[in-house]
Design a protein around this motif. Structure first.
Motif, PDB file in Angstrom:
ATOM      1  N   ASN A 151     -75.159 -83.097 -55.150  1.00 57.38           N
ATOM      2  CA  ASN A 151     -74.394 -84.041 -54.460  1.00 57.38           C
ATOM      3  C   ASN A 151     -72.921 -84.013 -55.332  1.00 57.38           C
ATOM      4  N   LYS A 152     -72.657 -83.080 -56.358  1.00 56.94           N
ATOM      5  CA  LYS A 152     -71.380 -82.856 -57.064  1.00 56.94           C
ATOM      6  C   LYS A 152     -70.414 -82.460 -55.950  1.00 56.94           C
ATOM      7  N   PHE A 153     -70.896 -81.474 -55.180  1.00 56.91           N
ATOM      8  CA  PHE A 153     -69.720 -80.359 -54.688  1.00 56.91           C
ATOM      9  C   PHE A 153     -69.983 -80.385 -53.001  1.00 56.91           C
ATOM     10  N   PHE A 154     -68.957 -80.490 -52.270  1.00 60.80           N
ATOM     11  CA  PHE A 154     -69.080 -80.095 -50.761  1.00 60.80           C
ATOM     12  C   PHE A 154     -68.378 -78.719 -50.555  1.00 60.80           C
ATOM     13  N   PHE A 158     -72.588 -65.231 -51.389  1.00 64.38           N
ATOM     14  CA  PHE A 158     -71.759 -65.757 -52.305  1.00 64.38           C
ATOM     15  C   PHE A 158     -72.879 -66.067 -53.701  1.00 64.38           C
ATOM     16  N   ASN A 159     -72.212 -65.803 -54.715  1.00 62.30           N
ATOM     17  CA  ASN A 159     -73.027 -66.606 -55.900  1.00 62.30           C
ATOM     18  C   ASN A 159     -72.284 -67.838 -56.047  1.00 62.30           C
ATOM     19  N   VAL A 160     -72.984 -68.891 -56.309  1.00 58.72           N
ATOM     20  CA  VAL A 160     -72.435 -70.223 -56.707  1.00 58.72           C
ATOM     21  C   VAL A 160     -72.618 -70.564 -58.198  1.00 58.72           C
ATOM     22  N   ASN A 161     -71.462 -70.934 -58.834  1.00 55.97           N
ATOM     23  CA  ASN A 161     -71.503 -71.575 -60.099  1.00 55.97           C
ATOM     24  C   ASN A 161     -71.723 -73.063 -60.209  1.00 55.97           C
ATOM     25  N   ALA A 162     -73.003 -73.261 -60.346  1.00 56.55           N
ATOM     26  CA  ALA A 162     -73.382 -74.762 -60.196  1.00 56.55           C
ATOM     27  C   ALA A 162     -72.765 -75.736 -61.276  1.00 56.55           C
ATOM     28  N   ALA A 163     -72.142 -75.340 -62.339  1.00 52.93           N
ATOM     29  CA  ALA A 163     -71.197 -76.190 -63.189  1.00 52.93           C
ATOM     30  C   ALA A 163     -69.744 -76.379 -62.555  1.00 52.93           C
ATOM     31  N   THR A 164     -69.152 -75.638 -61.848  1.00 56.49           N
ATOM     32  CA  THR A 164     -67.895 -75.643 -61.469  1.00 56.49           C
ATOM     33  C   THR A 164     -67.793 -75.694 -59.983  1.00 56.49           C
ATOM     34  N   GLY A 165     -68.951 -75.377 -59.121  1.00 63.67           N
ATOM     35  CA  GLY A 165     -68.827 -75.435 -57.646  1.00 63.67           C
ATOM     36  C   GLY A 165     -68.138 -74.230 -57.206  1.00 63.67           C
ATOM     37  N   LYS A 166     -67.584 -73.533 -58.007  1.00 61.04           N
ATOM     38  CA  LYS A 166     -66.931 -72.171 -57.385  1.00 61.04           C
ATOM     39  C   LYS A 166     -67.757 -71.061 -56.882  1.00 61.04           C
ATOM     40  N   LEU A 167     -67.157 -70.115 -56.155  1.00 62.74           N
ATOM     41  CA  LEU A 167     -67.893 -69.352 -55.317  1.00 62.74           C
ATOM     42  C   LEU A 167     -67.345 -68.099 -55.577  1.00 62.74           C
ATOM     43  N   THR A 168     -68.398 -66.918 -55.719  1.00 62.79           N
ATOM     44  CA  THR A 168     -67.902 -65.415 -55.815  1.00 62.79           C
ATOM     45  C   THR A 168     -68.622 -64.444 -54.866  1.00 62.79           C
ATOM     46  N   LEU A 205     -61.116 -77.639 -54.913  1.00 64.80           N
ATOM     47  CA  LEU A 205     -61.271 -76.699 -56.430  1.00 64.80           C
ATOM     48  C   LEU A 205     -60.892 -75.156 -56.216  1.00 64.80           C
ATOM     49  N   ASP A 206     -61.378 -74.685 -55.014  1.00 63.18           N
ATOM     50  CA  ASP A 206     -61.065 -73.101 -55.041  1.00 63.18           C
ATOM     51  C   ASP A 206     -61.525 -72.793 -53.599  1.00 63.18           C
ATOM     52  N   SER A 210     -64.306 -74.879 -51.677  1.00 65.13           N
ATOM     53  CA  SER A 210     -65.078 -75.687 -52.700  1.00 65.13           C
ATOM     54  C   SER A 210     -64.262 -76.950 -52.877  1.00 65.13           C
ATOM     55  N   PHE A 211     -65.017 -78.325 -52.728  1.00 68.54           N
ATOM     56  CA  PHE A 211     -64.407 -79.602 -53.064  1.00 68.54           C
ATOM     57  C   PHE A 211     -65.178 -80.087 -53.841  1.00 68.54           C
ATOM     58  N   GLY A 212     -64.701 -80.909 -55.027  1.00 71.57           N
ATOM     59  CA  GLY A 212     -65.604 -81.940 -55.783  1.00 71.57           C
ATOM     60  C   GLY A 212     -65.811 -83.118 -55.258  1.00 71.57           C
ATOM     61  N   LEU A 213     -66.639 -84.040 -55.264  1.00 73.34           N
ATOM     62  CA  LEU A 213     -66.948 -85.258 -54.925  1.00 73.34           C
ATOM     63  C   LEU A 213     -66.571 -86.196 -55.787  1.00 73.34           C
ATOM     64  N   ASP A 214     -66.112 -87.024 -55.733  1.00 75.16           N
ATOM     65  CA  ASP A 214     -66.206 -88.417 -56.691  1.00 75.16           C
ATOM     66  C   ASP A 214     -66.989 -89.465 -56.055  1.00 75.16           C
TER      67      ASP A 214
END
Length: 352
Positions: free
Chosen positions: A191-194, A276-286, A219-220, A206-210
């Protein structure tokens, strides 16, 4: 055992398949009559009910009871919807059904009984931005997000699970870049990222959720369309004046594996599934690679065990089952199976 359901808009039926969750092998089963232009579906968390929306008139939602022993669908009820809905979703309690309407530029909320019956009159019908295309609730069941393709905005709501009512958050929208076309939205399991799929650019933002405010922060963004595809940015379909769309990017659906390591995006013009690979810490995609799939792939789904992906094509009369490499996320074709015409949506229910 697991069950795979595919809605076939042109036939007006839902195809049922029995899946072996260890091998991904499908056994084609019953075809259940639904109605004209049956498209989006959603399943209750307890797997008792499957809900299917008809985009043909009259606009309705059908509740089917799922037989755990066979996967067979039994019609429970039919209820009106306020508009043609390309997307429906349940809240976490399964007491409320959300709908997003592309043609009606609105989001709706309807009550759902413990017997799966949807109320005849919606609790709310809320006008929002142009071409609403999906709706998602966060894991806390307090926040709801609705991408509007024609407004290049994601509408942000708070949700009261006791009353079923939505209220605009502050701010009410988060904007993306013009001519992006935000379409489908999904959340990470923690639930940290949408993540918002953008139809006209073939990107995922990628979005961070408050978790305290329910607000999204961009985010990216990563593209799932390789340069060698030679596709160009698309435009809202049906816009005037008419234009040639043969080489337009036309992204459709997005899903993640249950472990949040890999994400896939379907692109209809090139008929591909992007990984895509997902970075679980930052939410960013590759972006990693694209795999050819069924023609004009509008919808696909990933098995709850994360081992298999099932894809449809609106211009195919087969569906494809892929094995997902647990180390790399790469897709390996296992088998094609017959389905109906206009296949567009997949739901996979694991009842093991």
């Amino acid at each position: 055992m697991s069950y795979v359901y595919v809605s076939n808009a042109e036939d007006g039926v839902i195809s049922t398949y029995v899946m072996r969750p260890d091998t991904g092998e499908l056994q084609p089963g019953l075809r259940t009559e639904a109605g004209p232009a049956v498209m989006p579906m959603t399943v209750s968390a307890d797997h008792r009910f499957l809900f299917a929306a008809l985009r043909g008139k009259p606009h309705t939602v059908i509740t089917f009871a799922i037989d755990f022993r066979t996967g067979a669908l039994q019609r429970v009820s039919t209820a009106p919807l306020p508009e043609s809905m390309p997307y429906i979703a349940l809240d976490k309690t399964a007491r409320f059904l959300f709908g997003a309407s592309y043609a009606g530029n609105l989001v709706s909320v309807s009550a759902v009984g413990t017997d799966g019956r949807v109320s005849a009159t919606p609790l709310q019908v809320i006008p929002i931005g142009r071409s609403a295309h999906s709706v998602a609730v966060d894991a806390s069941n307090r926040y709801v997000f609705v991408p509007t393709l024609g407004s290049d905005a994601v509408f942000q709501f708070t949700f009261d699970e006791n009353t079923g009512r939505l209220a605009s958050n502050t701010p009410a929208v988060v904007l993306v870049k013009p001519l992006t076309g935000p379409r489908h939205v999904i959340a990470s399991r923690d639930n940290k990222f949408f993540y918002v799929l953008n139809e006209m650019l073939g990107t995922v933002t990628s979005f961070g959720l408050d978790s305290k405010t329910g607000l999204l922060t961009e985010l990216d963004s990563a593209s799932g369309v390789p340069a060698e595809a030679k596709l160009v940015p698309g435009a809202v379909r049906g816009a005037q004046p008419p234009r040639n769309t043969d080489n337009d990017i036309w992204a459709a659906d997005v899903h993640m594996t249950p472990d949040d390591r890999f994400m896939y995006m379907s692109e209809r013009t090139g008929s591909t599934l992007a990984l895509f690979n997902v970075n679980a810490a930052t939410g960013k995609l590759t972006y990693v690679a694209s795999t050819p799939t069924e023609q004009q792939p509008r919808g696909f789904a990933i098995h709850p065990n994360g081992k298999f992906l099932v894809a449809t094509g609106e211009k195919s009369e087969t569906i494809s089952v892929y094995a997902i490499d647990p180390a790399t996320g790469a897709l390996r074709m296992l088998q094609k199976y017959p389905t109906g015409k206009g296949a567009n949506w997949v739901e996979i229910v694991g009842v093991d």
